[in-house]
Design an enzyme around this catalytic site. Structure first.
Site, PDB file in Angstrom:
ATOM      1  N   ASP A  13      34.328  32.245  43.578  1.00  0.00           N
ATOM      2  CA  ASP A  13      34.974  33.519  43.251  1.00  0.00           C
ATOM      3  C   ASP A  13      35.014  34.468  44.446  1.00  0.00           C
ATOM      4  O   ASP A  13      34.986  35.681  44.292  1.00  0.00           O
ATOM      5  CB  ASP A  13      34.260  34.225  42.073  1.00  0.00           C
ATOM      6  CG  ASP A  13      34.016  33.280  40.916  1.00  0.00           C
ATOM      7  OD1 ASP A  13      34.992  32.660  40.473  1.00  0.00           O
ATOM      8  OD2 ASP A  13      32.855  33.159  40.476  1.00  0.00           O
ATOM      9  N   LYS A  16      39.259  33.222  47.317  1.00  0.00           N
ATOM     10  CA  LYS A  16      39.967  32.178  48.083  1.00  0.00           C
ATOM     11  C   LYS A  16      41.454  32.189  47.773  1.00  0.00           C
ATOM     12  O   LYS A  16      42.283  31.940  48.644  1.00  0.00           O
ATOM     13  CB  LYS A  16      39.408  30.783  47.742  1.00  0.00           C
ATOM     14  CG  LYS A  16      37.992  30.570  48.182  1.00  0.00           C
ATOM     15  CD  LYS A  16      37.487  29.215  47.773  1.00  0.00           C
ATOM     16  CE  LYS A  16      37.366  29.018  46.272  1.00  0.00           C
ATOM     17  NZ  LYS A  16      36.357  29.854  45.629  1.00  0.00           N
ATOM     18  N   GLY A  40      39.215  29.453  39.013  1.00  0.00           N
ATOM     19  CA  GLY A  40      40.087  30.560  38.631  1.00  0.00           C
ATOM     20  C   GLY A  40      40.503  31.317  39.862  1.00  0.00           C
ATOM     21  O   GLY A  40      39.670  31.837  40.580  1.00  0.00           O
ATOM     22  N   HIS A  41      41.781  31.318  40.144  1.00  0.00           N
ATOM     23  CA  HIS A  41      42.271  32.092  41.274  1.00  0.00           C
ATOM     24  C   HIS A  41      43.111  33.232  40.731  1.00  0.00           C
ATOM     25  O   HIS A  41      43.958  33.003  39.877  1.00  0.00           O
ATOM     26  CB  HIS A  41      43.192  31.260  42.157  1.00  0.00           C
ATOM     27  CG  HIS A  41      42.487  30.179  42.894  1.00  0.00           C
ATOM     28  ND1 HIS A  41      41.273  30.351  43.495  1.00  0.00           N
ATOM     29  CD2 HIS A  41      42.852  28.917  43.151  1.00  0.00           C
ATOM     30  CE1 HIS A  41      40.920  29.221  44.077  1.00  0.00           C
ATOM     31  NE2 HIS A  41      41.853  28.334  43.879  1.00  0.00           N
ATOM     32  N   GLN A 248      35.867  26.253  43.728  1.00  0.00           N
ATOM     33  CA  GLN A 248      34.407  26.535  43.712  1.00  0.00           C
ATOM     34  C   GLN A 248      33.923  26.774  45.149  1.00  0.00           C
ATOM     35  O   GLN A 248      34.681  27.313  45.940  1.00  0.00           O
ATOM     36  CB  GLN A 248      33.616  25.404  43.035  1.00  0.00           C
ATOM     37  CG  GLN A 248      33.866  25.273  41.551  1.00  0.00           C
ATOM     38  CD  GLN A 248      34.982  24.326  41.247  1.00  0.00           C
ATOM     39  OE1 GLN A 248      35.138  23.309  41.875  1.00  0.00           O
ATOM     40  NE2 GLN A 248      35.771  24.652  40.253  1.00  0.00           N
TER      41      GLN A 248
HETATM   42  P1  GDP Z   1      38.682  32.755  43.967  1.00  0.00           P
HETATM   43  O1  GDP Z   1      38.434  31.799  42.863  1.00  0.00           O
HETATM   44  O2  GDP Z   1      37.770  32.515  45.134  1.00  0.00           O
HETATM   45  O3  GDP Z   1      40.122  32.843  44.370  1.00  0.00           O
HETATM   46  O4  GDP Z   1      38.269  34.191  43.459  1.00  0.00           O
HETATM   47  P2  GDP Z   1      38.770  34.982  42.152  1.00  0.00           P
HETATM   48  O5  GDP Z   1      40.238  35.015  42.152  1.00  0.00           O
HETATM   49  O6  GDP Z   1      38.053  34.512  40.954  1.00  0.00           O
HETATM   50  O7  GDP Z   1      38.160  36.399  42.432  1.00  0.00           O
HETATM   51  C1  GDP Z   1      38.604  37.166  43.370  1.00  0.00           C
HETATM   52  C2  GDP Z   1      38.975  38.500  42.756  1.00  0.00           C
HETATM   53  O8  GDP Z   1      38.807  39.466  43.709  1.00  0.00           O
HETATM   54  C3  GDP Z   1      40.415  38.590  42.323  1.00  0.00           C
HETATM   55  O9  GDP Z   1      40.511  39.423  41.184  1.00  0.00           O
HETATM   56  C4  GDP Z   1      41.102  39.221  43.504  1.00  0.00           C
HETATM   57  O10 GDP Z   1      42.259  39.964  43.180  1.00  0.00           O
HETATM   58  C5  GDP Z   1      40.032  40.127  43.986  1.00  0.00           C
HETATM   59  N1  GDP Z   1      40.021  40.343  45.415  1.00  0.00           N
HETATM   60  C6  GDP Z   1      40.304  39.458  46.415  1.00  0.00           C
HETATM   61  N2  GDP Z   1      40.108  40.036  47.608  1.00  0.00           N
HETATM   62  C7  GDP Z   1      39.681  41.305  47.370  1.00  0.00           C
HETATM   63  C8  GDP Z   1      39.274  42.400  48.203  1.00  0.00           C
HETATM   64  O11 GDP Z   1      39.255  42.303  49.413  1.00  0.00           O
HETATM   65  N3  GDP Z   1      38.866  43.540  47.551  1.00  0.00           N
HETATM   66  C9  GDP Z   1      38.858  43.671  46.209  1.00  0.00           C
HETATM   67  N4  GDP Z   1      38.434  44.819  45.681  1.00  0.00           N
HETATM   68  N5  GDP Z   1      39.224  42.664  45.402  1.00  0.00           N
HETATM   69  C10 GDP Z   1      39.627  41.513  45.974  1.00  0.00           C
END
Ligand code: GDP
Length: 458
Positions: A13, A16, A40-41, A248
Site C-alpha cells: 500500500d 505503487k 489494491g491500487h 504487495q
Molecule cells: P498501492 O497498492 O501501493 O498502489 O497503494 P494504494 O493504492 O493501496 O494506496 C495508496 C493510496 O495513497 C492511494 O489512495 C493513493 O491515492 C494515495 N497516495 C499515493 N501517493 C500519495 C501521496 O504522495 N500523498 C497522499 N496523501 N496520498 C497518496
C-alpha cells in the site's frame, strides 16, 4: 534495453499504483508478475478515482499493452467484473492481455482460504480470503487450472474434477463448521427441513455448474488471452520500455518477508523474471516505493508501530484504509533497518517516497535506525529470526518536522528545508537516491528529484 521493475519496499500500500501510472507514460508494456486480486491500487486521474485489484495500472493509457503475467493468479469472474467497470467508464480495454499460463482462482480456493483462516483462529494470517494462497498451493501441487484451460471444456472438466477430489475432506469439514455456526446463530431449520439442508451439496462446488460457468468466462476472456512473455520479449528486443509492476511488497515476500505473515507469492524484483517470463539481464532498473512512514495490514511483526496520536494522525491524514478490504492499516515510523534490507534484497537503483505530505504537523519526526532485542543485542541489519523480530525494539533518530502543507510543492525548492533534510537522511541511510516524492494523492502531486521524469533518463 530498459526493463524497469517497480516493487513495494515495505508492507504494501505504498502507492505503487500512482508511481506505475506516472512511469507508464514512457513505457510500451506494463506487466503484472505476481499476486492476485488482493492487490489494491488506487489512481486518481483528473479527479476521477480508479481502483484496480487485478488489472495493471497502465490500463488508463489506450496505447500501452497491459499484461497480466503468468505469475499472477486470477479469479476470472473478478477480472471480467473489472473489465466491465472500466468499459462502463469509457476506458478502452482492447490492449489488456492475459497470460494463457496464469493460474485460476476457483470457488473451492476461496472456500478453503476462509476455512483455513477460521481454523487458525487467533493465529490467522489475516489473508484477504480471496483464495490466493490455496490457488498458489494447487499450482505447486500441479493441480492448478490455467487460463488456457478455459478454452477447452473437456480438459477443464477433467482438471476441475482432479483438483476437487483431494479437497473433499477439507470442504466437508467446512460444511460441518458452517452448519454448526448456523445452528449457533439460531438459523437451524426445523426437523423437517434439517435433512434437506444438511444433505444439499454446496452449489458453488458442483462440477457441472463450475465447468459451465468457467467455459462462459473463457468465451468472454478469449480476446485477451495471449503469450504475454512473448509480448515482453518483442518489446524489449525492439528497445521499447517494459514496466514490471509488483503487487504487495518486499516484507510480505513468501521467502524473504516476515513469514508466515506474508503473501503467498514473491513480490521482490527477482520474481519479475519468473512471473513475466524474462531473464535477469532484461532488468535494467529496480525502483522501490516506500511511504514516508510505515503501514501494515493484518497480523505480523511491525517494530515501529505506533498506537498513539501520531499513529492516529498518519491513519487519518493518510487515509490508511485498505483498497481491497477497507481494513484500517496499522501505522508507524519509517523503519530504515527494514528499508535497507528491502533496498539490498531487490538491489534497488532508486527509491520513490510517497505521502510525505501526511507528515506535516508532526514534530519531531522519528526514523528507526537499529533494533534492540529483548536480551539487549543490537541489530543494525534486519534480523532473520522470527522471535527476534517479534520482540525487537527500535531505536530512533529524531529529525525536525515541518508544518507547511506540501500539496502544492512541485519542485525540490518548494519543499521546506526540514522535509528535504528528512529525505536526504533516508536516501543516505538507504544507500540509494530518491527520484520521486509524493506530496498528495493526485497524479500531479509529485516532486521529481534530480531530473526529468522517465525511465533511464529520470
Ligand atoms: P498501492 O497498492 O501501493 O498502489 O497503494 P494504494 O493504492 O493501496 O494506496 C495508496 C493510496 O495513497 C492511494 O489512495 C493513493 O491515492 C494515495 N497516495 C499515493 N501517493 C500519495 C501521496 O504522495 N500523498 C497522499 N496523501 N496520498 C497518496
Amino acid at each position: 534495453m530498459p526493463g524497469l521493475v517497480i516493487v513495494g519496499a515495505q508492507w504494501g500500500d505504498e502507492g505503487k499504483g500512482k508511481v506505475v501510472d506516472l512511469l507508464a507514460e514512457n513505457a510500451d508494456v506494463v506487466v503484472r508478475f505476481q499476486g492476485g486480486n488482493n492487490a489494491g491500487h488506487t489512481i486518481v486521474r483528473e479527479g476521477q478515482e480508479f481502483k484496480f485489484h487485478l488489472i495493471p495500472s497502465g490500463i488508463l493509457y489506450p496505447d500501452k499493452i497491459c499484461a497480466i503475467g503468468n505469475g499472477v493468479v486470477l479469479d476470472p469472474g473478478i477480472l471480467l467484473g473489472e473489465i466491465d467497470v472500466l468499459k462502463r467508464r469509457g476506458v478502452d480495454v482492447g490492449n489488456l492481455k492475459v497470460s494463457a499460463n496464469a493460474h485460476l482462482i476457483m470457488p473451492y480456493h476461496v472456500l478453503l482460504d476462509t476455512a483455513g483462516e477460521v481454523k487458525l483462529g487467533k493465529l490467522s494470517i489475516g489473508t484477504t480470503r480471496r483464495g490466493i494462497g490455496p490457488c498458489y498451493a494447487d499450482k505447486a501441487l500441479r493441480l492448478g487450472i490455467r487460463v488456457q484451460d478455459l478454452l477447452d471444456e473437456k480438459i477443464l472438466r477433467t482438471k476441475i474434477r482432479a483438483a476437487l477430489e483431494p479437497k473433499q475432506q477439507a470442504l466437508r469439514e467446512l460444511s460441518v463448521r458452517r452448519r454448526k455456526l448456523r445452528r449457533e446463530a439460531g438459523e437451524e431449520p426445523g426437523r423437517e427441513g434439517a435433512g434437506a439442508i444438511e444433505d444439499a451439496p454446496d452449489p458453488r462446488l458442483d462440477l457441472h455448474t463450475m465447468t459451465e460457468e468457467h467455459v462462459s468466462f473463457g468465451h468472454r476472456l478469449e480476446p485477451h488471452i495471449a503469450d504475454t512473455a512473448h509480448l515482453c520479449w518483442e518489446a524489449l528486443d525492439a528497445g521499447r520500455e517494459v514496466l514490471f509492476e509488483g503487487a504487495q511488497a518486499t516484507l510480505l515476500d513468501l521467502d524473504h518477508g516476515t513469514y508466515p505473515f506474508v503473501t503467498s507469492s514473491n513480490p521482490i524484483a527477482g520474481a519479475a523474471c519468473v512471473g513475466a517470463g524474462i531473464g535477469p539481464t532484461d532488468i535494467d532498473e529496480v525502483w522501490g516505493v516506500a511511504k514516508a512512514y510505515a503501514t501494515r495490514v493484518g497480523a505480523g511483526p511491525f517494530p515501529t508501530e505506533l498506537e498513539d496520536e501520531v499513529g492516529r494522525h498518519m491513519l487519518e491524514r493518510g487515509h490508511e484504509f485498505g483498497t481491497t478490504t477497507g481494513r484500517e492499516r496499522r501505522c508507524g515510523w519509517m523503519d530504515l533497518v527494514a528499508l535497507r534490507y528491502a533496498v539490498r534484497l531487490n538491489r534497488m537503483s532508486a527509491l520513490t517516497i510517497t505521502k510525505l505530505d501526511v507528515l506535516s504537523g508532526i514534530d519531531p519526526l522519528r526514523v528507526a535506525v537499529r533494533y534492540r532485542s529483548s536480551e539487549g543485542a543490537v541489530f543494525d541489519e534486519f534480523p532473520y529470526h522470527q522471535s527476534i523480530l517479534h520482540s525487537a525494539v527500535p531505536e530512533y533518530e529524531e529529525l525536525p518536522g515541518f508544518e507547511a502543507d506540501l500539496g502544492a510543492c512541485r519542485s525540490e525548492a518548494d519543499l521546506p528545508p526540514q522535509a528535504r533534510a528528512y529525505l536526504d537522511y533516508i536516501a543516505d541511510l538507504a544507500g540509494v537516491p530518491i527520484r520521486l516524492v509524493g506530496v498528495g494523492p493526485d497524479r500531479d502531486q509529485v516532486v521529481w528529484l534530480g531530473g526529468e521524469p522517465g525511465l533511464k533518463a529520470a
